[in-house]
Design an enzyme around this catalytic site. Structure first.
Site, PDB file in Angstrom:
ATOM      1  N   GLU A   6      -7.127   4.501   7.471  1.00  0.00           N
ATOM      2  CA  GLU A   6      -6.937   5.921   7.158  1.00  0.00           C
ATOM      3  C   GLU A   6      -8.152   6.489   6.434  1.00  0.00           C
ATOM      4  OE1 GLU A   6      -3.057   5.478   5.372  1.00  0.00           O
ATOM      5  OE2 GLU A   6      -2.240   5.075   7.370  1.00  0.00           O
TER       6      GLU A   6
ATOM      7  N   HIS B 288      -9.751   0.840   4.589  1.00  0.00           N
ATOM      8  CA  HIS B 288      -8.476   1.074   5.266  1.00  0.00           C
ATOM      9  C   HIS B 288      -8.709   2.051   6.422  1.00  0.00           C
ATOM     10  CE1 HIS B 288      -4.412   2.443   6.069  1.00  0.00           C
ATOM     11  NE2 HIS B 288      -4.003   1.309   5.509  1.00  0.00           N
TER      12      HIS B 288
ATOM     13  N   LYS C 173       0.014   4.212  -0.340  1.00  0.00           N
ATOM     14  CA  LYS C 173      -0.689   5.398   0.196  1.00  0.00           C
ATOM     15  C   LYS C 173      -0.464   6.580  -0.755  1.00  0.00           C
ATOM     16  CE  LYS C 173       0.042   3.474   4.740  1.00  0.00           C
ATOM     17  NZ  LYS C 173      -0.117   3.645   6.152  1.00  0.00           N
TER      18      LYS C 173
ATOM     19  N   ASN D 218       0.869  -1.187   0.000  1.00  0.00           N
ATOM     20  CA  ASN D 218       0.000   0.000   0.000  1.00  0.00           C
ATOM     21  C   ASN D 218       0.901   1.231   0.000  1.00  0.00           C
ATOM     22  OD1 ASN D 218      -1.855   2.004   0.425  1.00  0.00           O
ATOM     23  ND2 ASN D 218      -2.347   1.420   2.535  1.00  0.00           N
TER      24      ASN D 218
ATOM     25  N   SER E  65       3.241  -1.918  10.474  1.00  0.00           N
ATOM     26  CA  SER E  65       4.689  -1.831  10.694  1.00  0.00           C
ATOM     27  C   SER E  65       5.433  -3.139  10.416  1.00  0.00           C
ATOM     28  CB  SER E  65       4.985  -1.325  12.117  1.00  0.00           C
ATOM     29  OG  SER E  65       4.432  -0.038  12.288  1.00  0.00           O
TER      30      SER E  65
ATOM     31  N   GLU F  24      -5.482  -5.103  10.551  1.00  0.00           N
ATOM     32  CA  GLU F  24      -4.541  -4.000  10.696  1.00  0.00           C
ATOM     33  C   GLU F  24      -4.859  -3.232  11.974  1.00  0.00           C
ATOM     34  OE1 GLU F  24      -2.537  -2.905   6.847  1.00  0.00           O
ATOM     35  OE2 GLU F  24      -4.336  -1.690   6.931  1.00  0.00           O
TER      36      GLU F  24
ATOM     37  N   GLY G 245       1.985   2.431  10.746  1.00  0.00           N
ATOM     38  CA  GLY G 245       2.883   3.577  10.587  1.00  0.00           C
ATOM     39  C   GLY G 245       3.514   4.039  11.889  1.00  0.00           C
TER      40      GLY G 245
HETATM   41  C1  PEP Z   1      -1.034   0.130   5.970  1.00  0.00           C
HETATM   42  O1  PEP Z   1      -1.213   1.308   5.773  1.00  0.00           O
HETATM   43  O2  PEP Z   1      -1.825  -0.672   5.467  1.00  0.00           O
HETATM   44  C2  PEP Z   1       0.104  -0.280   6.792  1.00  0.00           C
HETATM   45  C3  PEP Z   1       0.117  -1.503   7.266  1.00  0.00           C
HETATM   46  O3  PEP Z   1       1.085   0.646   7.014  1.00  0.00           O
HETATM   47  P1  PEP Z   1       2.505   0.409   7.731  1.00  0.00           P
HETATM   48  O4  PEP Z   1       3.108  -0.845   7.170  1.00  0.00           O
HETATM   49  O5  PEP Z   1       3.304   1.641   7.386  1.00  0.00           O
HETATM   50  O6  PEP Z   1       2.242   0.283   9.202  1.00  0.00           O
END
Ligand code: PEP
Length: 250
Positions: free
Chosen positions: A99, A97, A13, A11, A211, A165, A171
């Site tokens: 976000e 997601h 983003k 992803n 992460s 998630e 993040g």
């Molecule tokens: C995501 O946005 O789906 C995600 C898992 O981000 P990150 O790996 O940066 O935590």
């Protein structure tokens, strides 16, 4: 036991530009293990879909949108339709997601409509669910995951995938421990089994996101209910995305 094909999703983003997308795609094509013991999907910003379509056409790497509108077309300034995504060869789409839920106030009902629209238009929805830190601390993780899942659960039979998630891990550099991730994945699989049956639940791929990095990928992937990753930050560098894949499917 059902053999589920590992799935690795990137992803991006709101990151990377056209030239980056081109070199990224070329590097994956050069360096991915052959034969690839899993499936790869890239979720770029919408404007980079044509670059990926051009580079990855006829490859085994798939691509998709980070969002879609529940309707085919209409007066929805700034939105994107499933038809725009499929015009550029997309076969996947992210739905719900965290976000999008937090920054755009997406409700479970809207996410359910997006999942349904994706399947109607031949896109595979990757439904994202996860609890916040406050919800976990309040002991509400199971209730939150069950509610997000059951609100947007697609009907039996259509292809889809699920991503766990935890919002507190996205993040932040704070990854779920393998035990904690496995517990949430097992809970989600059991909840899917209650609604769609054990066959559908056994076939469903559940990705972990939050992460993920080359250093923690192997240990997480070894857990029985983890079928791959949805990677944000660490997917921006093709080298680290490749390392995550290599350390998982060695
Ligand atoms: C995501 O946005 O789906 C995600 C898992 O981000 P990150 O790996 O940066 O935590």
């Amino acid at each position: 036991m059902t053999q589920r094909r590992p799935l690795f999703a990137a992803n991006w983003k709101m990151n990377l530009r056209r030239a980056d997308a081109e070199t990224y795609a070329d590097r994956l094509l050069r360096e991915l293990p052959d034969p690839m013991p899993g499936e790869i999907v890239l979720f770029p910003p919408f404007t980079l879909l044509p670059a990926l379509a051009q580079r990855l056409d006829r490859s085994s790497i798939a691509w998709g949108g980070q969002d879609l509108h529940p309707e085919d077309a209409g007066a929805h300034t700034g939105d994107i339709s499933a038809l725009h995504l499929t015009d550029w060869g997309a076969s996947w789409v992210l739905c719900g997601h965290s976000e999008r839920r937090a920054e755009h106030g997406e409700s479970d009902a809207q996410i359910a409509a997006k999942v349904a629209q994706a399947q109607r238009r031949g896109l595979v929805p990757l439904l994202c669910v996860g609890e916040t830190a406050a919800e976990r601390e309040a002991g509400r993780t199971e209730a939150v995951l069950r509610a997000q899942l059951s609100a947007a659960l697609p009907p039996a039979g259509g292809p889809w995938a699920l991503a766990y998630e935890p919002v507190w891990a996205i993040g932040t550099g704070r990854t779920a421990t393998p035990d904690l991730a496995q517990e949430a994945h097992a809970l989600l699989r059991a909840a899917v089994a209650e609604r769609l049956g054990t066959g559908a639940a056994g076939e469903l791929r559940i990705l972990y996101g939050g992460s993920v990095k080359p250093d923690n990928a192997g240990e997480l992937f070894a857990r029985p209910d983890l079928d791959g990753f949805l990677v944000g930050g660490a997917s921006l560098d093709p080298g680290s995305f490749l390392d995550i894949i290599r350390r998982s499917v060695r």
